[in-house]
Scaffold this motif. Sequence first.
Motif, PDB file in Angstrom:
ATOM      1  N   VAL A 203       0.833  -1.201   0.000  1.00  0.00           N
ATOM      2  CA  VAL A 203       0.000   0.000   0.000  1.00  0.00           C
ATOM      3  C   VAL A 203       0.874   1.260   0.000  1.00  0.00           C
ATOM      4  CG1 VAL A 203      -1.616   1.371   1.355  1.00  0.00           C
ATOM      5  CG2 VAL A 203      -2.009  -1.075   1.064  1.00  0.00           C
ATOM      6  N   LEU A 204       1.892   1.274   0.843  1.00  0.00           N
ATOM      7  CA  LEU A 204       2.783   2.438   0.903  1.00  0.00           C
ATOM      8  C   LEU A 204       3.433   2.704  -0.445  1.00  0.00           C
ATOM      9  CD1 LEU A 204       4.614   1.943   4.331  1.00  0.00           C
ATOM     10  CD2 LEU A 204       3.151   3.873   3.687  1.00  0.00           C
ATOM     11  N   ASP A 205       3.940   1.641  -1.080  1.00  0.00           N
ATOM     12  CA  ASP A 205       4.649   1.838  -2.335  1.00  0.00           C
ATOM     13  C   ASP A 205       3.717   2.251  -3.466  1.00  0.00           C
ATOM     14  OD1 ASP A 205       7.468   1.200  -3.642  1.00  0.00           O
ATOM     15  OD2 ASP A 205       5.930   0.530  -5.041  1.00  0.00           O
ATOM     16  N   VAL A 206       2.564   1.609  -3.543  1.00  0.00           N
ATOM     17  CA  VAL A 206       1.629   1.934  -4.629  1.00  0.00           C
ATOM     18  C   VAL A 206       1.005   3.322  -4.417  1.00  0.00           C
ATOM     19  CG1 VAL A 206      -0.513   1.253  -5.757  1.00  0.00           C
ATOM     20  CG2 VAL A 206       1.147  -0.492  -5.112  1.00  0.00           C
ATOM     21  N   ALA A 207       0.694   3.650  -3.160  1.00  0.00           N
ATOM     22  CA  ALA A 207       0.050   4.934  -2.879  1.00  0.00           C
ATOM     23  C   ALA A 207       0.991   6.119  -3.060  1.00  0.00           C
ATOM     24  CB  ALA A 207      -0.499   4.926  -1.457  1.00  0.00           C
ATOM     25  N   PHE A 208       2.255   5.953  -2.667  1.00  0.00           N
ATOM     26  CA  PHE A 208       3.179   7.079  -2.692  1.00  0.00           C
ATOM     27  C   PHE A 208       4.275   6.943  -3.743  1.00  0.00           C
ATOM     28  CE2 PHE A 208       1.556   6.871   1.686  1.00  0.00           C
ATOM     29  CZ  PHE A 208       0.983   8.130   1.777  1.00  0.00           C
ATOM     30  N   GLY A 209       4.448   5.723  -4.271  1.00  0.00           N
ATOM     31  CA  GLY A 209       5.528   5.534  -5.236  1.00  0.00           C
ATOM     32  C   GLY A 209       5.180   5.958  -6.638  1.00  0.00           C
TER      33      GLY A 209
END
Length: 277
Positions: free
Chosen positions: A271-277
């Motif tokens: 979630v962190l990577d897809v949301a902010f990456g």
Amino acid sequence: MYIRGVGDIIYFLQQLHPLEQALLAGIFTWGMTALGAASVFFTREVSRKVLDSMLGFTAGVMIAASYWSLLAPAIEMSEGRSIPAWLPAVLGFLLGGLFLRGIDKILPHLQFGSATEAAEGLKTSWRRNTLLVLAVTLHNIPEGLAVGVAFGAAASGYMYSLPAAIALTTGIGIQNFPEGLVVSVPLRREGMSCFKSFNYGQASAIVEPIASVIGVAAVMLVRPILPYALAFAAGAMIFVVVEEIIPESQHGGNAPLATIGTMIGFSVMMVLDVAFG
């Protein structure tokens, strides 16, 4: 200056040199470990179920970060070149594992719950507590390298963004909190004082700022190695996960909880990577 949100954090970091960015990121991940280690001031005992769940969570974050934040970008960066797109990722990944295997064979260390005679690495007269902390320090080397390489990739401006590096750092920082607790609480349970248990716990991650600076410097000095470096960090992390963290989380009789923890950790990092990456 007050930092109120992700946008402000990105703006603040954009004003810094990549070496400074990586150093701050490494200090953040070390600080999260220290925060987890500080739990020893409030409790002397944490159930094995909680510890195994936390270890599983740590494994899940590292597995997800290895793919979403490191391997996938490495493959994408290699597309359109004269070599197969998968080649840099495969070579870097395997070299990362071999590198950690080499350190594993050399650095004296001892897994929690093992007898002192079962210490791995070169033979030494170092105390049991030192060997226990070195085992976790070994885990933190690839994490620091991953953070540094990510900020180096963001600085290159090629298919990798500063928010992606921040997402990776955040994920590693989150999983470092239980990692600090997993180190300090067993030491306290073995009779060490609160302060010494905390000190050993936070010291296990002091290598992360150092490794992060090494990672970003290597990428900035030799930019063509970027996809190899990303995959190298992924391979090092996966080696640690498969060789140390998952087996440790599973042999305490709480395999289902540890597995659920792994899935939750993977989901959080994804979630962190897809949301902010």
